[in-house]
Design an enzyme around this catalytic site. Structure first.
Site, PDB file in Angstrom:
ATOM      1  N   ARG A  31      64.457  35.795  46.763  1.00 19.45           N
ATOM      2  CA  ARG A  31      63.454  34.697  47.172  1.00 19.45           C
ATOM      3  C   ARG A  31      62.697  34.980  48.416  1.00 19.45           C
ATOM      4  NH1 ARG A  31      66.125  29.866  43.673  1.00 19.45           N
ATOM      5  NH2 ARG A  31      66.055  30.987  41.585  1.00 19.45           N
ATOM      6  N   ARG A 104      80.282  45.821  58.274  1.00 19.35           N
ATOM      7  CA  ARG A 104      80.992  45.770  57.208  1.00 19.35           C
ATOM      8  C   ARG A 104      82.117  46.757  57.139  1.00 19.35           C
ATOM      9  NH1 ARG A 104      78.447  50.636  56.703  1.00 19.35           N
ATOM     10  NH2 ARG A 104      79.142  52.061  55.523  1.00 19.35           N
TER      11      ARG A 104
END
Lengths: 145, 145, 145
Positions: A31, A104
């Protein structure tokens, strides 16, 4: 029978909730960056969140498989504790990857380490069961005798 | 209880090790071709290794689900033997796909065949259990009587 | 023991058959649109079918994990009924997504709702087991007393 698996079941449901959280993060990112399915490519910020979720998804069945073997054949409490550690490492991995590709790395190495321990514990537990079942050799009894 | 699942557990851990091997191959390929996450596209050599791992990953939960149902409801030894055959076919698939797109075909058909046998064995085992449990009809006893 | 899991096993095998159906649909779509592996991009019609299968694949281990926890710790029949509902919603999702991106929305929300119920039922069942096992408090007995 359920008292031999209740900790494994609890960690499993916690893992499912974590996967649901990652999936919701992808929906929010879609979105935010205006990327409608079936598209999966976009700015690096979106692609990192998307790949973090896909990677966690790929590892989830592997994680569950060794969590349960380790718990059934070695020790339920130890397996559940390692399972919690793995889920925590996965959360750090997701948050790190969201921030930048390099962030990460530390948590992914840590989560891989926990997974290897779960694999080793599973293999050891199953090996001991085979030895005791087919050869009559009980290693744990020997070690503590 | 564990003596009804120890072969299934052993094949499961072996399957996890195979998945870990595939995942490591992707990491090596990423380094070799210089493709950093979150990117997943690159030269065909890289994309074939990447897709081989993703495909094996997608089938892994399906494989585990039927391995365990076939082992629990039909015959543990047969299910484990079919499971080993499947893992061998997956290894051939990965190595074939790495070499060329067409070399993945023979082992993927073979692995799909093994999977269909596991599905059929699971369905047959569960059906027999339903018949014996709800209708009181024991097919295997009838066949051997 | 098998009479505590036979409905869960039946729904699991049905779920595997559904996954196999989705995978076959992708193979047909690849032939129809002439998109050979390892390629995964193409016209929107192909990408929608491909993404529908990948999404269903990602949710499959999550679904199985909560189906079994709900069945083992709460109620087998209820878990299996919810499982059938989920598989039906997934079928509608796949068919809807194949037709258009917007037609995937209603069934994906429905399937997510069923999954949340399964998660809630699992969590409740496990919580009750912990309370009864460690505190000696049997909630269901209290409610019906």
């Amino acid at each position: 029978m359920l008292d031999q698996i209740h900790w494994l079941a609890a960690v499993t449901v916690l893992g499912v909730l974590e996967q649901a959280y990652f999936l919701l993060q992808v929906i929010y990112a879609r979105r935010l960056f205006g990327i409608s399915p079936p598209k999966t490519s976009g700015p690096p910020e979106f692609e990192r969140i998307f790949r973090a979720q896909v990677n966690s998804s790929e590892y989830f069945p592997i994680f569950l498989a060794v969590l349960w073997q380790a718990g059934l054949f070695f020790h339920q409490g130890l397996a559940a504790a390692l399972g919690l550690l793995y889920l925590y490492a996965r959360y750090c991995y997701f948050m790190g990857y969201k921030a930048s590709s390099s962030e990460r790395l530390a948590p992914i190495y840590f989560s891989a380490g926990v997974l290897w321990i779960l694999i080793a514990v599973s293999a050891l537990g199953i090996l001991c069961f085979f030895l005791s079942h087919y050869v009559g050799l009980n290693i744990f009894q020997r070690l503590t005798a």
